[in-house]
Write a protein that holds these residues in place. Structure first.
Motif, PDB file in Angstrom:
ATOM      1  N   LYS A 107      50.165  42.178  32.517  1.00 50.35           N
ATOM      2  CA  LYS A 107      49.251  43.318  32.694  1.00 50.35           C
ATOM      3  C   LYS A 107      47.982  43.111  31.874  1.00 50.35           C
ATOM      4  O   LYS A 107      46.878  43.375  32.341  1.00 50.35           O
ATOM      5  N   LEU A 108      48.151  42.601  30.653  1.00 50.24           N
ATOM      6  CA  LEU A 108      47.000  42.357  29.794  1.00 50.24           C
ATOM      7  C   LEU A 108      46.105  41.271  30.389  1.00 50.24           C
ATOM      8  O   LEU A 108      44.878  41.428  30.437  1.00 50.24           O
ATOM      9  N   CYS A 109      46.695  40.193  30.867  1.00 52.27           N
ATOM     10  CA  CYS A 109      45.912  39.112  31.480  1.00 52.27           C
ATOM     11  C   CYS A 109      45.125  39.630  32.682  1.00 52.27           C
ATOM     12  O   CYS A 109      43.932  39.315  32.836  1.00 52.27           O
ATOM     13  N   SER A 110      45.768  40.408  33.521  1.00 51.11           N
ATOM     14  CA  SER A 110      45.089  40.975  34.694  1.00 51.11           C
ATOM     15  C   SER A 110      43.931  41.877  34.275  1.00 51.11           C
ATOM     16  O   SER A 110      42.850  41.839  34.870  1.00 51.11           O
ATOM     17  N   ALA A 111      44.151  42.687  33.259  1.00 50.74           N
ATOM     18  CA  ALA A 111      43.110  43.592  32.779  1.00 50.74           C
ATOM     19  C   ALA A 111      41.935  42.814  32.175  1.00 50.74           C
ATOM     20  O   ALA A 111      40.781  43.208  32.346  1.00 50.74           O
ATOM     21  N   VAL A 112      42.226  41.719  31.494  1.00 51.79           N
ATOM     22  CA  VAL A 112      41.159  40.884  30.917  1.00 51.79           C
ATOM     23  C   VAL A 112      40.310  40.290  32.042  1.00 51.79           C
ATOM     24  O   VAL A 112      39.074  40.313  31.986  1.00 51.79           O
ATOM     25  N   VAL A 113      40.960  39.758  33.070  1.00 46.97           N
ATOM     26  CA  VAL A 113      40.227  39.188  34.207  1.00 46.97           C
ATOM     27  C   VAL A 113      39.357  40.256  34.852  1.00 46.97           C
ATOM     28  O   VAL A 113      38.181  40.021  35.151  1.00 46.97           O
ATOM     29  N   GLN A 114      39.922  41.428  35.053  1.00 43.97           N
ATOM     30  CA  GLN A 114      39.174  42.535  35.650  1.00 43.97           C
ATOM     31  C   GLN A 114      37.969  42.900  34.775  1.00 43.97           C
ATOM     32  O   GLN A 114      36.866  43.096  35.280  1.00 43.97           O
ATOM     33  N   ASP A 115      38.172  42.969  33.474  1.00 42.45           N
ATOM     34  CA  ASP A 115      37.077  43.306  32.546  1.00 42.45           C
ATOM     35  C   ASP A 115      35.980  42.247  32.593  1.00 42.45           C
ATOM     36  O   ASP A 115      34.802  42.577  32.645  1.00 42.45           O
ATOM     37  N   LEU A 116      36.378  40.990  32.597  1.00 42.98           N
ATOM     38  CA  LEU A 116      35.378  39.909  32.639  1.00 42.98           C
ATOM     39  C   LEU A 116      34.614  39.916  33.957  1.00 42.98           C
ATOM     40  O   LEU A 116      33.394  39.689  33.972  1.00 42.98           O
ATOM     41  N   ASN A 117      35.308  40.179  35.056  1.00 45.34           N
ATOM     42  CA  ASN A 117      34.643  40.249  36.352  1.00 45.34           C
ATOM     43  C   ASN A 117      33.646  41.403  36.410  1.00 45.34           C
ATOM     44  O   ASN A 117      32.560  41.252  36.979  1.00 45.34           O
ATOM     45  N   GLN A 118      33.999  42.531  35.822  1.00 49.28           N
ATOM     46  CA  GLN A 118      33.088  43.679  35.798  1.00 49.28           C
ATOM     47  C   GLN A 118      31.850  43.370  34.972  1.00 49.28           C
ATOM     48  O   GLN A 118      30.756  43.799  35.311  1.00 49.28           O
ATOM     49  N   LYS A 119      32.003  42.639  33.899  1.00 46.37           N
ATOM     50  CA  LYS A 119      30.869  42.297  33.040  1.00 46.37           C
ATOM     51  C   LYS A 119      29.927  41.312  33.726  1.00 46.37           C
ATOM     52  O   LYS A 119      28.749  41.287  33.415  1.00 46.37           O
ATOM     53  N   GLU A 120      30.464  40.496  34.645  1.00 49.90           N
ATOM     54  CA  GLU A 120      29.631  39.523  35.357  1.00 49.90           C
ATOM     55  C   GLU A 120      28.746  40.201  36.410  1.00 49.90           C
ATOM     56  O   GLU A 120      27.726  39.659  36.791  1.00 49.90           O
ATOM     57  N   THR A 121      29.170  41.361  36.887  1.00 45.62           N
ATOM     58  CA  THR A 121      28.399  42.020  37.953  1.00 45.62           C
ATOM     59  C   THR A 121      27.395  43.001  37.420  1.00 45.62           C
ATOM     60  O   THR A 121      27.263  43.309  36.329  1.00 45.62           O
TER      61      THR A 121
END
Length: 121
Positions: A107-121
């Motif tokens: 869950k933490l890994c998925s949330a990190v990926v989601q957070d990083l993707n949001q920061k890229e946009t």
């Protein structure tokens, strides 16, 4: 009957941590080469040992979970779990549902990926 002394248990644990630390050094060097090059051997050692201890505080004990936790620590920064911008990470790690550690770290890994993707946009 075979008896294992506390001294032997301590020695086994130390050997196990030492082996894990060696694996983590290889992992960090291959996965985060630029970050790793900035660290002295002592800094890398301290980072890994600290990561193991913090992970343990969140009931992450398996090598796989601790490895992922340390990798996330490289990505988000040391003490990420106490920074306001990563409150969501602390909430996942505190695991109020008492989920298995593999589910928590995924869950933490998925949330990190989601957070990083949001920061890229």
């Amino acid at each position: 009957m075979l008896e294992i002394t506390e001294e032997q248990i301590t020695a086994f644990k130390a050997k196990s941590v030492s082996r894990f630390e060696a694996k983590m050094k290889v992992y960090l060097t291959k996965t985060f080469p630029d970050w790793s090059l900035e660290k002295t051997p002592n800094q890398l050692h301290s980072f890994i040992i600290c990561g193991i201890d913090i992970a343990k505080g969140y009931n992450l004990f398996s090598e796989k979970s601790v490895c992922k936790f340390i990798g996330i620590t490289v990505i988000l920064g040391q003490d990420f779990d106490s920074k306001p911008e990563y409150l969501w990470a602390k909430e996942i790690l505190e695991n109020p549902e008492k989920l298995d550690e593999a589910i928590v770290i995924d869950k933490l890994c998925s949330a990190v990926v989601q957070d990083l993707n949001q920061k890229e946009t």
